[in-house]
Scaffold this motif. Structure first.
Motif, PDB file in Angstrom:
ATOM      1  N   THR A  46     -14.840 -36.942  16.504  1.00 45.85           N
ATOM      2  CA  THR A  46     -13.937 -37.998  16.930  1.00 45.85           C
ATOM      3  C   THR A  46     -14.722 -39.288  17.153  1.00 45.85           C
ATOM      4  N   ARG A  47     -14.304 -40.301  16.451  1.00 49.15           N
ATOM      5  CA  ARG A  47     -15.017 -41.566  16.500  1.00 49.15           C
ATOM      6  C   ARG A  47     -14.912 -42.202  17.890  1.00 49.15           C
ATOM      7  N   ILE A  48     -15.948 -42.882  18.274  1.00 46.90           N
ATOM      8  CA  ILE A  48     -15.907 -43.628  19.526  1.00 46.90           C
ATOM      9  C   ILE A  48     -15.929 -45.109  19.192  1.00 46.90           C
ATOM     10  N   ALA A  49     -14.966 -45.820  19.731  1.00 47.65           N
ATOM     11  CA  ALA A  49     -14.855 -47.233  19.413  1.00 47.65           C
ATOM     12  C   ALA A  49     -16.022 -48.017  19.997  1.00 47.65           C
ATOM     13  N   ASN A  50     -16.422 -49.043  19.316  1.00 44.44           N
ATOM     14  CA  ASN A  50     -17.434 -49.987  19.794  1.00 44.44           C
ATOM     15  C   ASN A  50     -18.783 -49.342  20.064  1.00 44.44           C
ATOM     16  N   ALA A  51     -19.028 -48.217  19.417  1.00 43.65           N
ATOM     17  CA  ALA A  51     -20.341 -47.592  19.574  1.00 43.65           C
ATOM     18  C   ALA A  51     -21.180 -47.971  18.351  1.00 43.65           C
ATOM     19  N   PRO A  52     -22.501 -47.915  18.452  1.00 44.58           N
ATOM     20  CA  PRO A  52     -23.339 -48.206  17.281  1.00 44.58           C
ATOM     21  C   PRO A  52     -22.969 -47.286  16.123  1.00 44.58           C
ATOM     22  N   ILE A  55     -23.915 -43.548  15.923  1.00 48.35           N
ATOM     23  CA  ILE A  55     -23.237 -42.571  16.784  1.00 48.35           C
ATOM     24  C   ILE A  55     -21.906 -42.257  16.115  1.00 48.35           C
ATOM     25  N   VAL A  58     -17.855 -37.943  19.024  1.00 50.11           N
ATOM     26  CA  VAL A  58     -18.060 -36.771  19.869  1.00 50.11           C
ATOM     27  C   VAL A  58     -17.350 -35.588  19.242  1.00 50.11           C
ATOM     28  N   THR A  59     -17.855 -34.416  19.542  1.00 52.21           N
ATOM     29  CA  THR A  59     -17.206 -33.221  19.023  1.00 52.21           C
ATOM     30  C   THR A  59     -17.112 -32.181  20.128  1.00 52.21           C
ATOM     31  N   VAL A  66     -19.705 -33.251  23.084  1.00 56.12           N
ATOM     32  CA  VAL A  66     -21.083 -33.537  22.687  1.00 56.12           C
ATOM     33  C   VAL A  66     -21.108 -34.726  21.729  1.00 56.12           C
ATOM     34  N   PRO A  67     -21.945 -35.706  21.987  1.00 50.63           N
ATOM     35  CA  PRO A  67     -22.044 -36.818  21.054  1.00 50.63           C
ATOM     36  C   PRO A  67     -22.836 -36.410  19.811  1.00 50.63           C
TER      37      PRO A  67
END
Lengths: 164, 715
Positions: A46-52, A55, A58-59, A66-67
């Motif tokens: 699952t994508r995380i917004a505004n992350a580099p 990254i 998380v799953t 867990v990232p």
């Protein structure tokens, strides 16, 4: 075959350590196997917004969030593909669980201390700070990554930095 | 065996006992005390004392000991209770609590505070029982007689209580060291035991007599009361008469008149820790000699405790959390299985489908029961307010009745602990600023006694806690004036609700005078922040002259969230259902743009900022046309806005998983959860999304910021 002799060597040489060898593109890297929790396929992130961009998100690892970090993106590799061979090495560093995406896991090797050469002071994308050394194995070169230092570093943005 | 292992158990138990003690003290009707309650208070003090003695917490033991003696006198009707005496008991209870905390932290309690409370208690004993304290014999007979006349159950307890209760120092007897112990109507068997016992305590110089009166002359360093205490294991106090006699050959000491009874005067009991050591020891030594009677006496309280233990067990919270986590996993696995099973042909796989249904039901039941472990009744929170109200009304000179409703409403334990401080603040505010002085109340035709109502009730997945007073209500003009003075943007046209919200601004107080109860203006903002941190919100309703109601709405638990799953692009997010007001499909006519990029949505004569989720979170492939989206109207931190999402997926309960365990805080996201298919969905932080939006829109252009602020004020 060589596993046997290596195991025997390990018994004799207490300085030697076991490493998990994985590939990123055509390069071979190694991490301390004691830091590795498990190896699993790459799926369902699952994508995380505004992350580099390295990254991936998380799953769900049996109920634990867990990232997932893609080292290929972090190390500026040309080809980043997600296919059947793509695996995630789940490592346990600094009381955290982090998954790292690699192109493949080749084997587990025992390296004695004299096989590990100091890392040269260069490296733009991967600072020598994050390397434990370079492992030379006949014609192969393994980049031994200090995965704990790397993943907890500020530039990985995985850990909330206390000083901020 | 390391005794320190049991410290924690003792501390917890003592804390509960102190809580019981306080509750009973508060409920106590001073004019007609319920003997059962007095007994309960006494028992609590006694149990603490026993434990404190075992663990060597001498100061705690001493203090409880004094309290216990006074309580005993009260129980016997010796001490006439008055409100100020109950206050003193409550104060002592607080002191005990402080001492307990000190011991818990491995420190020694404050000796000054201890000395002070000793002094106060002694003083009370002297004043209230002064006549009895003066002459030992007469006075002491009374309580002891009462003791014996008590119902058997409490008499037995007394027997157990007596040995360590008695540690007085009787100067006269001590000086002489010679005692004449007369045993009245004691059977031969008991007499033998007694004499043997006396032999252990000192030297028997002479013994003679018959069954009706048997005299033993004893030379002993042990005080008279201690001897009585030991004897009381075997015989009733009335059967005993101990007289200090001058030692042969020594000058006559100022021997005290014959003290017949074991009950020591309360003032004598402020003995030093050193002095009570022998007293502690002797009963222990005497116990084997008198197994017949001593044991049942000791058993009684022990049995009671065992009963209580089987009803509840103490479990560390982590263990419960672990179970909750595991059950969460089970639920997720179960829904994954269900998804797979639903694709199968129901006819061909009938048994499997049935099994799945059964599994689903059991899993849900299991989840519910596990969640209920964490739930504690609101009584846990409310029970500390009677004391606060009592103390404050006294201090403020007001007359206030506290009414609590819905004590049995259950709330997650972690939340109850965090709600206490904000609620305390609200209650203080109501007491101090809300409810008027009795005279002022009378002047406006209200009963002199003010009423403060604390209530709790469930409302969907939330708990609604109300603090309601029937005081003067909030003063709109005063708040507006003060707000203007503080430099807040206000206008006379603001609605009442908005005006009431102003008091949550930092540093806001309209109290004319700062009292030591409240009025410094710190607090309401903290209250609001704390409640918001718990995922709740707070509202105020006020009517001039009729009172103020503060409503706190909290989610029942932090571990499970009622969520609405929404879709933007291909990504699924969870919105806390508690923040969702409604959702609608916006039409072109309702969307207005402001200052270029900002969009507003008109919903029933209200203009709400329109925030596109895909903008904030940079979601690819999301619907860009607002009219094809769904606008979810959300409320957070008192602000409303419309969030544009692609689709509503459904409502479901989700298990909240912390993102920060392995990762870090993500802006706009409060936590994560695992969906039925095993994938992770992020839970949106409704207030933070709004903040992100404002940051983004205000960062590039500062001018816009002021415009939108004015807009906030007007809307």
């Amino acid at each position: 075959m060589s596993d046997m002799t290596q195991a025997a060597e390990a018994a004799i040489d207490t300085q030697s350590q076991e490493y998990l060898v994985f590939s990123l593109g055509s390069e071979e890297y190694a991490v301390d196997i004691l830091k590795v929790q498990e190896i699993r396929g790459y799926e369902n992130v699952t994508r995380i917004a505004n992350a580099p961009d390295f990254i991936k998100g998380v799953t769900n690892l049996r109920g634990v969030i867990v990232p997932i970090v893609d080292l290929r993106i972090k190390f500026n590799l040309d080809k980043v593909e997600y296919e059947g061979q793509t695996v995630v090495i789940v490592v346990n560093v600094a009381d955290r669980i982090v998954g790292i995406v690699v192109d493949g896991v080749s084997d587990v090797m025992t390296l004695s201390s004299d096989q590990i050469k100091p890392a040269p002071e260069f490296g733009v994308t991967l600072s020598a700070d994050f390397l434990s050394g370079l492992g030379s194995l006949e014609d192969r070169m393994l980049v031994i990554v200090d995965i704990e230092k790397l993943l907890t570093s500020e530039e990985m943005a995985l850990v909330e930095q206390q000083t901020k | 065996m390391d005794i320190t292992e049991f410290y924690e158990t003792f501390f917890e138990e003592a804390e509960e006992l102190l809580g019981d003690m306080e509750r009973h003290l508060l409920e106590l009707d001073v004019d007609e005390p319920d003997p059962e309650q007095l007994n309960a208070i006494f028992r609590a003090a006694h149990s603490i004392k026993g434990g404190a003695g075992t663990f060597g917490f001498s100061v705690l033991q001493e203090t409880t000991h004094m309290l216990e003696n006074l309580l005993d006198n009260a129980r016997q009707g010796e001490l006439k209770l008055r409100t100020d005496i109950v206050d003193l008991f409550l104060e002592t209870k607080d002191m005990l609590h402080d001492q307990l905390d000190a011991y818990r932290n491995g420190a020694e309690p404050d000796p000054e505070a201890y000395a002070r409370i000793c002094q106060t208690l002694k003083q009370l004993a002297l004043e209230e029982l002064g006549h009895s304290v003066g002459s030992d014999s007469e006075a002491d007979a009374a309580p002891a007689a009462g003791d014996a006349g008590d119902e058997t159950s409490s008499a037995q307890q007394d027997a157990a209580a007596t040995p360590d209760t008695e540690q007085p120092v009787d100067e006269a007897a001590e000086d002489s060291g010679w005692l004449k112990v007369a045993l009245l109507n004691v059977s031969d068997k008991d007499r033998e035991l007694l004499v043997e016992e006396l032999g252990n305590l000192g030297t028997i110089n002479e013994q003679h007599g018959d069954a009706s009166r048997y005299e033993v002359v004893l030379e002993s360093a042990t005080s008279r009361d201690d001897i009585e205490a030991v004897m009381c294991f075997i015989v009733e106090p009335e059967q005993l008469s101990i007289t200090a006699i001058p030692a042969p050959g020594s000058a006559e000491t100022s021997a005290a008149p014959a003290a017949d009874m074991p009950e020591p005067p309360a003032e004598d009991t402020a003995s030093q820790p050193r002095e009570d050591k022998p007293a502690e020891k002797q009963p222990a030594e005497s116990a084997p000699a008198t197994p017949g009677k001593a044991e049942p006496a000791n058993k009684k309280p022990a049995k009671k405790k065992a009963g209580a233990e089987s009803a509840t067990i103490r479990v560390p919270v982590e263990k419960v959390d672990q179970i909750i986590n595991l059950v969460g996993e089970l639920i997720i696995t179960q829904s994954m299985l269900e998804q797979t099973a639903s694709e199968l042909d129901a006819v061909a796989h009938g048994p499997l489908v049935n099994g799945m249904n059964l599994l689903q039901r059991n899993a849900r039941d299991l989840q519910e029961s596990v969640m209920s472990i964490r739930m504690v009744p609101m009584d846990y929170v409310f029970s500390r307010f009677p004391r606060l109200v009592r103390d404050l009304t006294g201090k403020l000179g007001k007359d206030i009745e506290l009414v609590t409703e819905g004590q049995s409403t259950e709330l997650d334990k972690s939340l109850t602990e965090r709600i206490i401080d904000p609620l305390t603040h609200l209650v203080r505010n109501s007491l101090d600023h809300g409810i008027e002085m009795p005279d002022a109340r009378e002047a406006v035709g209200k009963p002199r006694t003010g009423k403060l109502t604390l209530s709790a009730q469930h409302q969907g997945g939330n708990i609604l806690i109300e603090v309601k007073d029937d005081g003067g209500g909030l003063n709109r003009d005063k708040i507006l004036a003060k707000a203007a003075h503080n430099g807040l943007a206000v206008s006379d046209s603001m609605s009442d609700d908005e005006v009431w919200q102003l008091i949550f601004a930092p540093g806001f107080s309209t109290a004319d005078q700062v009292s030591d109860v409240s009025g410094r203006g710190v607090g309401m903002d903290v209250v609001k922040r704390n409640i918001q941190a718990m995922g709740g919100h707070v509202e105020i309703q006020s009517w001039p002259g009729e009172g103020t109601t503060t409503r706190v709405v909290l989610p029942l638990t932090l571990a499970i969230l009622d969520g609405m799953s929404i879709k933007s692009g291909q990504e699924v997010f969870i919105l806390p259902l508690s923040a969702v007001l409604e959702s609608l499909q916006p039409s072109h006519d309702d969307i207005y743009s402001m200052a270029g990029d900002d969009k507003l949505l008109k919903v029933r004569d209200e203009y709400l900022p329109l925030i596109a989720l895909h903008d904030i979170l940079h979601i690819q492939g999301a619907e860009r046309d607002p009219t094809c989206c769904i606008a979810v109207i959300l409320q957070a931190e008192g602000r409303r806005y419309a969030l544009l999402v692609d689709d509503l997926v459904g409502q479901q309960q989700v298990v909240v998983k912390n993102l920060e365990t392995n990762y870090r805080k993500v802006p706009g996201i409060s936590a994560a959860t695992i969906l039925g298919d095993g994938s992770v969905a992020l839970i949106l932080d409704v207030a933070d999304v709004n903040r992100l939006h404002r940051q983004r829109s205000s960062a590039p252009k500062h001018a816009e910021n002021t415009v939108s602020r004015q807009e906030d004020v007007v809307s």
